[in-house]
Design an enzyme around this catalytic site. Structure first.
Site, PDB file in Angstrom:
ATOM      1  N   HIS A  24      11.906   4.693  -1.289  1.00 24.77           N
ATOM      2  CA  HIS A  24      11.450   5.109  -2.494  1.00 24.77           C
ATOM      3  C   HIS A  24      11.227   6.625  -2.518  1.00 24.77           C
ATOM      4  CE1 HIS A  24       7.152   4.451  -2.004  1.00 24.77           C
ATOM      5  NE2 HIS A  24       7.407   3.067  -2.266  1.00 24.77           N
ATOM      6  N   HIS A  78       0.342  -8.671  -0.456  1.00 24.26           N
ATOM      7  CA  HIS A  78       0.848  -7.581  -1.272  1.00 24.26           C
ATOM      8  C   HIS A  78       2.137  -7.888  -1.633  1.00 24.26           C
ATOM      9  CE1 HIS A  78       1.779  -3.562  -2.739  1.00 24.26           C
ATOM     10  NE2 HIS A  78       2.195  -2.992  -1.696  1.00 24.26           N
ATOM     11  N   GLU A  80       4.517  -6.051  -3.370  1.00 25.73           N
ATOM     12  CA  GLU A  80       5.531  -5.045  -3.077  1.00 25.73           C
ATOM     13  C   GLU A  80       7.059  -5.572  -2.415  1.00 25.73           C
ATOM     14  OE1 GLU A  80       4.850  -0.839  -2.481  1.00 25.73           O
ATOM     15  OE2 GLU A  80       6.579  -0.152  -3.158  1.00 25.73           O
ATOM     16  N   ASP A  82       8.957  -4.751  -0.200  1.00 25.43           N
ATOM     17  CA  ASP A  82       9.328  -4.403   1.146  1.00 25.43           C
ATOM     18  C   ASP A  82       8.341  -5.673   1.785  1.00 25.43           C
ATOM     19  OD1 ASP A  82       7.123  -3.261  -0.036  1.00 25.43           O
ATOM     20  OD2 ASP A  82       6.739  -2.049   1.957  1.00 25.43           O
ATOM     21  N   HIS A 144      -2.148  -0.865  -1.685  1.00 23.51           N
ATOM     22  CA  HIS A 144      -1.442   0.284  -2.604  1.00 23.51           C
ATOM     23  C   HIS A 144      -1.169  -0.050  -4.008  1.00 23.51           C
ATOM     24  CE1 HIS A 144       3.086   1.427  -2.652  1.00 23.51           C
ATOM     25  NE2 HIS A 144       2.604   2.395  -3.280  1.00 23.51           N
ATOM     26  N   ASP A 163      -0.456  -2.739   3.909  1.00 15.27           N
ATOM     27  CA  ASP A 163      -0.121  -1.207   3.690  1.00 15.27           C
ATOM     28  C   ASP A 163      -0.927  -0.325   4.547  1.00 15.27           C
ATOM     29  OD1 ASP A 163       2.398  -1.459   2.698  1.00 15.27           O
ATOM     30  OD2 ASP A 163       1.920  -0.903   0.566  1.00 15.27           O
ATOM     31  N   TYR A 191       2.874   8.959   6.287  1.00 16.26           N
ATOM     32  CA  TYR A 191       2.641   7.789   5.676  1.00 16.26           C
ATOM     33  C   TYR A 191       1.612   7.779   4.452  1.00 16.26           C
ATOM     34  CZ  TYR A 191       2.123   2.822   4.423  1.00 16.26           C
ATOM     35  OH  TYR A 191       1.924   1.635   4.087  1.00 16.26           O
ATOM     36  N   HIS A 222       3.564  -2.026   8.505  1.00 17.24           N
ATOM     37  CA  HIS A 222       4.682  -1.135   8.957  1.00 17.24           C
ATOM     38  C   HIS A 222       4.150  -0.433  10.047  1.00 17.24           C
ATOM     39  CE1 HIS A 222       6.558  -1.250   4.608  1.00 17.24           C
ATOM     40  NE2 HIS A 222       5.380  -0.923   4.157  1.00 17.24           N
TER      41      HIS A 222
HETATM   42 FE1  FEO Z   1       3.195  -1.019  -0.867  1.00 14.81          FE
HETATM   43 FE2  FEO Z   1       4.804  -1.483   2.046  1.00 14.81          FE
HETATM   44  O1  FEO Z   1       4.459  -1.848   0.152  1.00 14.81           O
END
Ligand code: FEO
Length: 386
Positions: A24, A78, A80, A82, A144, A163, A191, A222
């Protein structure tokens, strides 16, 4: 594909996205991973999933340990995409799995995906018994998204913070001590600057919430798993989440005919003459996400644009928009740029810096070509102010 054992009964079963270069808008030059973790107990539990398109890799790693049909719980820390867009495909392979998430997570999942699945809602402080293990949940909203939570496995001293503490860093290695420390911290900082920076107050609360926990591994969603370098990343998050800056200047600019670039070089010289380390970045060469990584700890931010059509260059406008969203606070700004006749650009940049509530150094501008005397005067002026 194989799972990676973290401790007895605990496995990394995530995926490696070697080729992603734009997350993004963030330049992920080292790729990314979407981490998921498997806990084997009387109740088999998958912690998070991955991005749609990678469900085959995720399920393949799970299958190297256990039949996915054996999974009882899928924790969604989470929503999101991903971390959850592979969830529908994973649920299809895990017919008895119940989704464990919080109220915001549940709402988000149903807004993203169609279908039916069993859900058990949890909130901060709730626990889930798996047999010999117990999971504890702590909601960490806005680290996040509003739905974020972390999961803690006390018996094995493992924190799964989604995250938080992540890095976009594709690697065959899984543990922090297996990669160069400087690269790891550089990616963790990039990050933080590009994902987490607006949420410093919430990060502070999250650090308080996990501060008393006994932690041997931090397993983020991640990048690399933190073990050896846990003190370093906790110290860095403490510093970053309080917007702690150092004597460092970022001089970032675009230029039409080279005059604003000469000004950038001169302003950089002035910082260096005062013993202040400088990172000079041209928006023709550097991505705005790399500029943000440098801004993360920089006290001084000089931004330059020539005047174009009574405004600023679109590259600089893009940078300002990006900075505004990420909201680095407590900086000292300097707007500069060359011009032909109207000369609004340094003022536009300075106004932006004032809106950000930064202190500002008097803006600098030069008409048409810069003479050696102009540049020397600019340098002396900046040195006198610093
Ligand atoms: Fe807020 Fe890695 O997604």
């Amino acid at each position: 594909m194989e799972a990676v054992k973290i401790k007895d009964n605990i496995y990394w079963v995530g995926v490696i996205d070697w080729n992603i270069r734009n997350f993004h808008g963030y330049l992920t030059q080292r790729g990314a991973t979407y981490n998921a973790y498997l806990v084997i107990d009387e109740k088999v539990t998958l912690i998070d999933t991955a991005k749609k398109g990678f469900e085959g890799e995720l399920l393949s790693r799970i299958k190297s340990v256990i039949d996915p049909a054996e999974i009882d719980y899928i924790i969604v820390n989470h929503v999101e995409r991903d971390h959850s867009s592979a969830l529908p495909a994973v649920l299809a392979a895990c017919p008895k799995a119940k989704v464990i998430t919080n109220a915001q997570g549940d709402k988000g999942l149903h807004q993203h995906y169609t279908g039916e699945w069993d859900t058990e809602l949890v909130k901060s402080g709730d626990t889930l018994s798996l047999g010999q293990y117990e999971l504890t949940f702590v909601q960490t909203p806005m680290v996040h998204w509003p739905d974020n939570m972390v999961t803690y496995l006390a018996k094995e001293k493992i924190l799964f913070p989604n995250d938080a503490f992540g890095q976009h860093y594709a690697a065959s290695a899984r543990f922090d001590e297996e990669v160069p420390f400087d690269t790891l911290m550089q990616e963790a900082g990039k990050y933080y600057a590009n994902i987490v920076l607006p949420f410093g107050k919430q990060v502070q609360k999250a650090l308080e919430a996990v501060g008393g926990l006994d932690i041997e591994y931090i397993c983020p969603s991640h990048g690399l798993i933190w073990g050896k370098h846990i003190p370093a990343i906790l110290e860095a998050y403490q510093k970053w989440s309080t917007n702690t800056v150092m004597e460092k200047a970022v001089v970032v600019y675009d230029s039409m005919w080279g005059v604003t670039e000469k000004m950038a070089a001169t302003i950089s010289d002035a910082f260096m003459a005062k013993g202040i380390p400088v990172k000079r970045m041209s928006l023709k060469a550097d991505h705005i996400s790399d500029v943000m990584a440098e801004i993360l700890e920089a006290k001084y931010i000089a931004i330059g644009s020539p005047t174009l059509n009574n405004g600023i260059m679109p590259t600089v406008g893009s940078l300002l928009t990006y900075i505004k969203g990420l909201n680095p606070t407590g900086r000292i700004g300097l707007g500069f740029g060359s011009y032909g006749w109207s000369g609004q650009s340094p003022g536009i940049i300075t106004d932006f810096m004032k809106e950000m509530k930064w202190e500002t150094i008097e803006m600098a501008r030069i008409q048409y070509e810069a003479s050696e005397e102009d540049l020397e005067a600019l340098k002396e002026k900046i040195i006198a102010i610093l």
